[in-house]
Structure formats: C-alpha cells, structure tokens
Motif scaffolding. Sequence first.
Motif, PDB file in Angstrom:
ATOM      1  N   TYR A 181       0.803  -1.062   0.032  1.00  0.00           N
ATOM      2  CA  TYR A 181      -0.124  -0.032  -0.108  1.00  0.00           C
ATOM      3  C   TYR A 181       1.008   1.158  -0.196  1.00  0.00           C
ATOM      4  O   TYR A 181       2.084   1.269   0.516  1.00  0.00           O
ATOM      5  N   ASP A 216       0.877   5.522   0.541  1.00  0.00           N
ATOM      6  CA  ASP A 216       0.144   6.697   0.724  1.00  0.00           C
ATOM      7  C   ASP A 216       0.253   7.801  -0.083  1.00  0.00           C
ATOM      8  O   ASP A 216       1.165   8.225  -0.743  1.00  0.00           O
ATOM      9  N   VAL A 258      -3.766   4.215  12.277  1.00  0.00           N
ATOM     10  CA  VAL A 258      -5.037   3.114  12.287  1.00  0.00           C
ATOM     11  C   VAL A 258      -4.367   1.717  12.816  1.00  0.00           C
ATOM     12  O   VAL A 258      -3.451   1.307  12.182  1.00  0.00           O
ATOM     13  N   VAL A 261     -12.662   4.280  12.357  1.00  0.00           N
ATOM     14  CA  VAL A 261     -12.392   5.063  11.206  1.00  0.00           C
ATOM     15  C   VAL A 261     -13.600   5.695  10.371  1.00  0.00           C
ATOM     16  O   VAL A 261     -14.625   5.183  10.328  1.00  0.00           O
ATOM     17  N   LEU A 293     -14.307   6.887   6.932  1.00  0.00           N
ATOM     18  CA  LEU A 293     -13.579   6.797   5.603  1.00  0.00           C
ATOM     19  C   LEU A 293     -14.452   7.513   4.525  1.00  0.00           C
ATOM     20  O   LEU A 293     -15.746   7.032   4.157  1.00  0.00           O
ATOM     21  N   TRP A 298     -14.785   7.632   0.507  1.00  0.00           N
ATOM     22  CA  TRP A 298     -14.453   6.735  -0.475  1.00  0.00           C
ATOM     23  C   TRP A 298     -14.515   7.492  -1.733  1.00  0.00           C
ATOM     24  O   TRP A 298     -15.377   8.195  -1.955  1.00  0.00           O
ATOM     25  N   VAL A 324     -11.759  -0.891  12.768  1.00  0.00           N
ATOM     26  CA  VAL A 324     -11.088  -1.928  12.038  1.00  0.00           C
ATOM     27  C   VAL A 324     -10.966  -3.233  12.629  1.00  0.00           C
ATOM     28  O   VAL A 324     -10.684  -3.375  14.051  1.00  0.00           O
ATOM     29  N   ASP A 367     -10.116  -3.471   5.936  1.00  0.00           N
ATOM     30  CA  ASP A 367      -9.748  -3.699   7.121  1.00  0.00           C
ATOM     31  C   ASP A 367      -8.157  -3.183   6.666  1.00  0.00           C
ATOM     32  O   ASP A 367      -7.215  -2.732   7.417  1.00  0.00           O
ATOM     33  N   VAL A 388      -6.565  -0.065   5.324  1.00  0.00           N
ATOM     34  CA  VAL A 388      -6.550   1.244   6.075  1.00  0.00           C
ATOM     35  C   VAL A 388      -5.486   0.911   7.381  1.00  0.00           C
ATOM     36  O   VAL A 388      -4.973   2.019   7.818  1.00  0.00           O
ATOM     37  N   ARG A 389      -5.224  -0.262   7.639  1.00  0.00           N
ATOM     38  CA  ARG A 389      -4.212  -0.482   8.690  1.00  0.00           C
ATOM     39  C   ARG A 389      -2.912   0.180   8.544  1.00  0.00           C
ATOM     40  O   ARG A 389      -2.565   0.220   7.296  1.00  0.00           O
ATOM     41  N   MET A 403      -2.274   3.474   8.174  1.00  0.00           N
ATOM     42  CA  MET A 403      -2.619   4.797   7.732  1.00  0.00           C
ATOM     43  C   MET A 403      -2.508   5.723   8.990  1.00  0.00           C
ATOM     44  O   MET A 403      -3.024   5.326   9.933  1.00  0.00           O
ATOM     45  N   ARG A 410      -4.918   7.385   0.914  1.00  0.00           N
ATOM     46  CA  ARG A 410      -4.371   6.005   0.108  1.00  0.00           C
ATOM     47  C   ARG A 410      -5.133   5.550  -0.978  1.00  0.00           C
ATOM     48  O   ARG A 410      -6.294   5.785  -0.895  1.00  0.00           O
TER      49      ARG A 410
END
Length: 70
Positions: A2, A4, A13, A19, A21, A23, A48, A58, A61-62, A64, A70
């Motif tokens: 991932y 950013d 996170v 969270v 979010l 989108w 999460v 899940d 986003v961990r 971030m 992201r």
Amino acid sequence: IYADLRPGTGEEVKDKSRVNLQWVLRKSNGYFVDSSAVSGSVPFIFAVGDGTAIQGLDEGVRGMKSGGVR
C-alpha cells in the motif's frame, strides 16, 4: 503493498481503531464512478477488525495515519 498518496499526520490506524472513511470508486482504467463526497453519501464509519467492513478494507487502512489519503 500500500502507498499513501498523501501521508497523514495524526494517529496510526490499528485494530479496533474507529475509522471515518471518505471513499472514491474508480474502474481499473481510472474512470471515475462515484464517491461519498459527490453522491452526498455519508462516509463509511467502522472499527477496524470488527467484521463490519470486508477484510481487504481493514487491511488497506491499517497503518494509515489520520488525515492521510491512500
């Protein structure tokens, strides 16, 4: 892996983090389909790892930080 697009500066996170979010949905060719900002939808809010979101979300986003993209 991932990446950013814009790193956040807030808390990171982790599991059980709540969270909020915003989108954006795009096709694989980058064509814009919809977003929470354009459609007037509310952001997706979840904790999460609690099973509310799909596992891939899940996972995505961990790590971030708050305010990041992201």
